[in-house]
Design a protein around this motif. Sequence first.
Motif, PDB file in Angstrom:
ATOM      1  N   HIS A 167       0.829  -1.200   0.000  1.00  0.00           N
ATOM      2  CA  HIS A 167       0.000   0.000   0.000  1.00  0.00           C
ATOM      3  C   HIS A 167       0.865   1.253   0.000  1.00  0.00           C
ATOM      4  O   HIS A 167       2.030   1.226   0.413  1.00  0.00           O
ATOM      5  N   GLY A 168       0.258   2.343  -0.456  1.00  0.00           N
ATOM      6  CA  GLY A 168       0.954   3.612  -0.463  1.00  0.00           C
ATOM      7  C   GLY A 168       0.996   4.239   0.914  1.00  0.00           C
ATOM      8  O   GLY A 168       0.068   4.107   1.716  1.00  0.00           O
ATOM      9  N   VAL A 169       2.093   4.910   1.201  1.00  0.00           N
ATOM     10  CA  VAL A 169       2.296   5.652   2.441  1.00  0.00           C
ATOM     11  C   VAL A 169       2.820   7.034   2.063  1.00  0.00           C
ATOM     12  O   VAL A 169       3.617   7.158   1.128  1.00  0.00           O
ATOM     13  N   GLN A 229       5.135  -2.675   2.452  1.00  0.00           N
ATOM     14  CA  GLN A 229       4.441  -3.925   2.759  1.00  0.00           C
ATOM     15  C   GLN A 229       3.809  -3.804   4.147  1.00  0.00           C
ATOM     16  O   GLN A 229       4.473  -3.377   5.098  1.00  0.00           O
ATOM     17  N   LEU A 230       2.544  -4.186   4.234  1.00  0.00           N
ATOM     18  CA  LEU A 230       1.811  -4.039   5.495  1.00  0.00           C
ATOM     19  C   LEU A 230       1.013  -5.292   5.813  1.00  0.00           C
ATOM     20  O   LEU A 230       0.433  -5.912   4.923  1.00  0.00           O
ATOM     21  N   THR A 231       0.998  -5.670   7.072  1.00  0.00           N
ATOM     22  CA  THR A 231       0.091  -6.702   7.551  1.00  0.00           C
ATOM     23  C   THR A 231      -0.096  -6.496   9.049  1.00  0.00           C
ATOM     24  O   THR A 231       0.808  -6.748   9.845  1.00  0.00           O
ATOM     25  N   ASP A 259      -4.396   6.289   4.063  1.00  0.00           N
ATOM     26  CA  ASP A 259      -5.845   6.351   4.256  1.00  0.00           C
ATOM     27  C   ASP A 259      -6.320   5.434   5.367  1.00  0.00           C
ATOM     28  O   ASP A 259      -7.337   5.712   6.015  1.00  0.00           O
ATOM     29  N   HIS A 260      -5.610   4.339   5.604  1.00  0.00           N
ATOM     30  CA  HIS A 260      -6.030   3.387   6.630  1.00  0.00           C
ATOM     31  C   HIS A 260      -5.547   3.786   8.017  1.00  0.00           C
ATOM     32  O   HIS A 260      -6.272   3.599   9.000  1.00  0.00           O
ATOM     33  N   ASP A 261      -4.339   4.310   8.098  1.00  0.00           N
ATOM     34  CA  ASP A 261      -3.684   4.477   9.388  1.00  0.00           C
ATOM     35  C   ASP A 261      -3.059   5.856   9.499  1.00  0.00           C
ATOM     36  O   ASP A 261      -2.184   6.213   8.703  1.00  0.00           O
ATOM     37  N   ALA A 262      -3.486   6.602  10.506  1.00  0.00           N
ATOM     38  CA  ALA A 262      -2.969   7.970  10.698  1.00  0.00           C
ATOM     39  C   ALA A 262      -1.577   7.988  11.292  1.00  0.00           C
ATOM     40  O   ALA A 262      -0.931   9.038  11.328  1.00  0.00           O
ATOM     41  N   HIS A 263      -1.094   6.830  11.750  1.00  0.00           N
ATOM     42  CA  HIS A 263       0.208   6.773  12.428  1.00  0.00           C
ATOM     43  C   HIS A 263       1.081   5.704  11.778  1.00  0.00           C
ATOM     44  O   HIS A 263       1.494   4.741  12.425  1.00  0.00           O
ATOM     45  N   GLN A 264       1.427   5.869  10.524  1.00  0.00           N
ATOM     46  CA  GLN A 264       2.288   4.900   9.850  1.00  0.00           C
ATOM     47  C   GLN A 264       3.742   5.023  10.295  1.00  0.00           C
ATOM     48  O   GLN A 264       4.508   4.066  10.174  1.00  0.00           O
ATOM     49  N   ALA A 265       4.124   6.169  10.787  1.00  0.00           N
ATOM     50  CA  ALA A 265       5.482   6.341  11.314  1.00  0.00           C
ATOM     51  C   ALA A 265       5.463   7.441  12.361  1.00  0.00           C
ATOM     52  O   ALA A 265       4.778   8.454  12.203  1.00  0.00           O
ATOM     53  N   ASP A 286       7.769  -4.816  -5.332  1.00  0.00           N
ATOM     54  CA  ASP A 286       8.943  -4.576  -4.508  1.00  0.00           C
ATOM     55  C   ASP A 286       8.839  -3.174  -3.903  1.00  0.00           C
ATOM     56  O   ASP A 286       8.254  -2.259  -4.507  1.00  0.00           O
ATOM     57  N   THR A 287       9.397  -3.000  -2.711  1.00  0.00           N
ATOM     58  CA  THR A 287       9.305  -1.718  -2.008  1.00  0.00           C
ATOM     59  C   THR A 287      10.700  -1.269  -1.556  1.00  0.00           C
ATOM     60  O   THR A 287      10.991  -1.229  -0.359  1.00  0.00           O
TER      61      THR A 287
END
Length: 238
Positions: A120-122, A144-146, A165-171, A219-220
């Motif tokens: 997914h995009g971040v 990559q996310l799970t 869009d899913h998570d406001a705290h990706q980092a 690939d990421t």
Amino acid sequence: MPRLLIVKTGDAFPEVIEQYGDFEALFRQALAEDGFVAEVFDARHEPLPDLAEVDGLIVTGSHAMVSDAEPWSEALKPWLVAARERNLAMLGVCYGHQLMAAAFGGESGYHPAGRESGTHGVSLTESGREDPLLGTLPRHFSAQLTHAQSVLKAPSGSVVLARNDHDAHQALRYGPRQWSVQFHPEFTPEVMRAYLTRQVDKLRDQGQDAHALMRRVIDTPEARSLLVRFAQAVTPAS
């Protein structure tokens, strides 16, 4: 070379371990791409190491849940606080991200929208673009996310560096040398597809098509580069 310690908080699925290696092996493989090595401490079964013997910590993902407050996990919290107080370099990943946030006064638990899995995009925030570690990444990158749990409330004083869009705290950044990310920089496309294969039923239950997600796995390299960049940041100046 920096004295890097991988804090192992769980095991990957047996078929992933057999084909690609366990979580710590995936981290070691990524670090080895630039010649870095790391020791491993299994937080579930070993006594807490002396922080004076370490230059940087990498806290892995896990199939455990931070909100279950298992004794070994709870024991890590004051140890991580002590590491931050020493200004020890830290990078938490997935479970490590959620555990660090909880240890530093935030809240981690099940995401109300359910599981996020696949590539997914971040996107970096403005603070992320100026961050000494994540600021080296493109403003928008794939990862990559799970995960079923997330950081629901960031600790006071922390800085949000990336979101989607899913998570406001990706980092998040908790101090000058302390970061954590929800995504998996150590995952290869093959590992990501293996995880999606395991999650077909769970994803179907929340209205997602795991096979379609598999076809979109790529690939990421930008996300993967964080591990070596972290190790470089820990390396003492010559």
